[in-house]
Scaffold this motif. Structure first.
Motif, mmCIF file in Angstrom:
data_model
loop_
_atom_site.group_PDB
_atom_site.id
_atom_site.type_symbol
_atom_site.label_atom_id
_atom_site.label_comp_id
_atom_site.label_asym_id
_atom_site.label_seq_id
_atom_site.Cartn_x
_atom_site.Cartn_y
_atom_site.Cartn_z
ATOM 1 N N ALA A 254 0.872 -1.168 0.000
ATOM 2 C CA ALA A 254 0.000 0.000 0.000
ATOM 3 C C ALA A 254 0.909 1.218 0.000
ATOM 4 O O ALA A 254 1.706 1.402 0.932
ATOM 5 N N VAL A 255 0.810 2.036 -1.042
ATOM 6 C CA VAL A 255 1.728 3.166 -1.185
ATOM 7 C C VAL A 255 0.938 4.442 -1.461
ATOM 8 O O VAL A 255 0.061 4.469 -2.331
ATOM 9 N N ALA A 256 1.246 5.502 -0.721
ATOM 10 C CA ALA A 256 0.754 6.846 -1.004
ATOM 11 C C ALA A 256 1.975 7.735 -1.210
ATOM 12 O O ALA A 256 2.949 7.660 -0.443
ATOM 13 N N LEU A 257 1.914 8.588 -2.238
ATOM 14 C CA LEU A 257 3.122 9.284 -2.688
ATOM 15 C C LEU A 257 2.840 10.766 -2.903
ATOM 16 O O LEU A 257 1.879 11.138 -3.590
ATOM 17 N N ASP A 258 3.691 11.596 -2.328
ATOM 18 C CA ASP A 258 3.622 13.050 -2.515
ATOM 19 C C ASP A 258 4.856 13.476 -3.297
ATOM 20 O O ASP A 258 5.984 13.360 -2.806
ATOM 21 N N LEU A 259 4.642 13.951 -4.518
ATOM 22 C CA LEU A 259 5.747 14.301 -5.402
ATOM 23 C C LEU A 259 5.787 15.793 -5.671
ATOM 24 O O LEU A 259 4.748 16.446 -5.834
ATOM 25 N N ASP A 260 6.995 16.321 -5.739
ATOM 26 C CA ASP A 260 7.254 17.666 -6.236
ATOM 27 C C ASP A 260 8.088 17.493 -7.500
ATOM 28 O O ASP A 260 9.308 17.324 -7.420
ATOM 29 N N GLY A 261 7.427 17.463 -8.642
ATOM 30 C CA GLY A 261 8.108 17.056 -9.859
ATOM 31 C C GLY A 261 8.417 15.582 -9.768
ATOM 32 O O GLY A 261 7.513 14.751 -9.692
ATOM 33 N N ASN A 262 9.708 15.259 -9.709
ATOM 34 C CA ASN A 262 10.111 13.864 -9.551
ATOM 35 C C ASN A 262 10.671 13.585 -8.159
ATOM 36 O O ASN A 262 11.098 12.479 -7.870
ATOM 37 N N GLU A 263 10.675 14.617 -7.311
ATOM 38 C CA GLU A 263 11.250 14.457 -5.967
ATOM 39 C C GLU A 263 10.169 14.063 -4.968
ATOM 40 O O GLU A 263 9.053 14.592 -4.992
ATOM 41 N N VAL A 267 6.050 10.047 1.637
ATOM 42 C CA VAL A 267 5.624 8.743 1.142
ATOM 43 C C VAL A 267 5.205 7.898 2.335
ATOM 44 O O VAL A 267 5.766 8.023 3.430
ATOM 45 N N ARG A 268 4.195 7.063 2.140
ATOM 46 C CA ARG A 268 3.742 6.115 3.156
ATOM 47 C C ARG A 268 3.684 4.737 2.517
ATOM 48 O O ARG A 268 3.150 4.587 1.418
ATOM 49 N N ILE A 269 4.209 3.736 3.233
ATOM 50 C CA ILE A 269 4.300 2.398 2.666
ATOM 51 C C ILE A 269 3.870 1.359 3.696
ATOM 52 O O ILE A 269 4.394 1.319 4.812
ATOM 53 N N GLY A 270 2.921 0.523 3.312
ATOM 54 C CA GLY A 270 2.566 -0.661 4.087
ATOM 55 C C GLY A 270 2.858 -1.905 3.266
ATOM 56 O O GLY A 270 2.742 -1.881 2.034
ATOM 57 N N LEU A 271 3.250 -2.969 3.932
ATOM 58 C CA LEU A 271 3.579 -4.222 3.245
ATOM 59 C C LEU A 271 2.681 -5.337 3.764
ATOM 60 O O LEU A 271 2.475 -5.473 4.975
#
Length: 338
Positions: A254-263, A267-271
């Motif tokens: 489970a991934v949630a991603l906050d990007l500024d361009g490509n940076e 990020v939040r990650i569950g496995l």
């Protein structure tokens, strides 16, 4: 299935009172238990793994605290008696955080999702074959008897959070999305309501794998509370399994991603499918924050996520599969158009 008494509770107070009524079962028997959807409990009662002397049905309870889906900003509150399919079908939950609804859709058949409650889903028990078959020694079922999986066929078993007493996998999907978002649960007991982090609800196996959660015998989950950041709209739940439907994860993320361009700003990650409890990959998150998201950085994050893995004879493939699942989830989110 062994004989048991059955009662129905119309209120939270009535449910708690019934649970604490020691006259309803002899002290030598298994304790009373709450039942809602029953999709997991009834299965294990038929197998003889779960042997409650009394079931207290909490479905008649109409208390809003347990029934409502409340959408705030940033808080989403999900009552423990809400059915999985109700959240899955909720357009605002899906818009705000797709990985929440995806983790529910991929969890089981629609028929089960129509029955299963959110609280019960969080508390589901392992599908370890040695736990389910009562002729095998199992520390989770019979403390001190041994873990048959450690030297047995352990393809489905965990590689993270294991101990010398238990390597059973936590098979839930929804909890992986919740733990990635650092969700909390409201718990009701005789002394009122207390709130704890979801990360503190499940106990790692340690030397007492039979103690699976921090819930007291007369407590029940009232609601799940999630602070959903605006950037969680860029999120997904990726589940890898032996077949495309109605199968438990070999590895999931489970991934949630906050990007500024490509940076990566955040990020939040569950496995899932790889650990004994719902698993937050904080080490992987730390690798990614403040860096460009590339195949290389995603690979380094995956290495960090599985640095503490302890594979056994048949489940070693889960380490590489888990890494590739995480890398795929990250890269696909990078390309996601909002």
């Amino acid at each position: 299935m062994l004989p048991f008494d059955y009662g129905r509770a119309n209120t939270v107070d009535g449910a708690l009172a019934a649970m604490g009524d020691k006259t309803k079962h002899p002290p030598t028997s298994a304790p009373s238990q709450f039942i809602a959807g029953g999709t997991n409990m009834s299965d294990y009662m038929r197998l003889g793994v779960n042997r409650p002397s009394r079931l207290i049905d909490i479905n008649p309870i109409e208390d809003r605290r347990l029934r409502a889906i409340e959408i705030g900003d940033p808080e989403i509150r999900l009552g423990a008696l809400v059915r999985m399919s109700e959240v899955e079908d909720h357009p605002e939950v899906n818009r705000r955080c797709p990985m929440l609804t995806e983790s529910l859709k991929l969890a089981a058949s629609r028929q089960i999702r129509n029955m299963a409650s959110l609280g019960g889903n969080l508390l589901q028990r392992t599908r370890c074959e040695y736990f389910r078959e009562i002729s095998w020694p199992c520390n989770k079922r019979n403390p001190g008897s041994g873990c048959s999986a450690i030297d047995g066929f352990n393809r489905q078993h965990a590689v993270l959070g294991v101990s010398d007493a238990c390597i059973a996998t936590y098979h839930g999907d929804f909890a992986q999305a919740l733990i990635a978002l650092d969700a909390s649960v409201d718990i009701i007991g005789r002394d009122g309501i207390r709130r704890i982090r979801l990360a503190d609800l499940h106990r790692p196996p340690g030397d007492r794998p039979d103690l699976e959660t921090v819930l007291g015998p007369d407590e029940l989950i009232a609601a799940i509370v999630v602070d959903v950041p605006a950037w969680a709209a860029r999120s997904r739940y990726l589940k890898i399994r032996d077949r495309q439907s109605y199968a438990f994860a070999l590895a999931s993320t489970a991934v949630a991603l906050d990007l500024d361009g490509n940076e990566v700003r955040d990020v939040r990650i569950g496995l899932g499918g790889v650990a004994t409890v719902p698993w937050r990959a904080t080490a992987a998150e730390d690798v990614l924050r403040g860096r460009p998201l590339t195949e290389e950085s995603a690979g380094k994050a995956a290495d960090a996520a599985f640095a503490g893995a302890r594979p056994r004879q048949h489940n070693g493939f889960k380490v590489e599969l888990g890494k590739q699942t995480l890398v795929r989830g990250l890269i696909e989110l990078r390309e996601m158009r909002l």
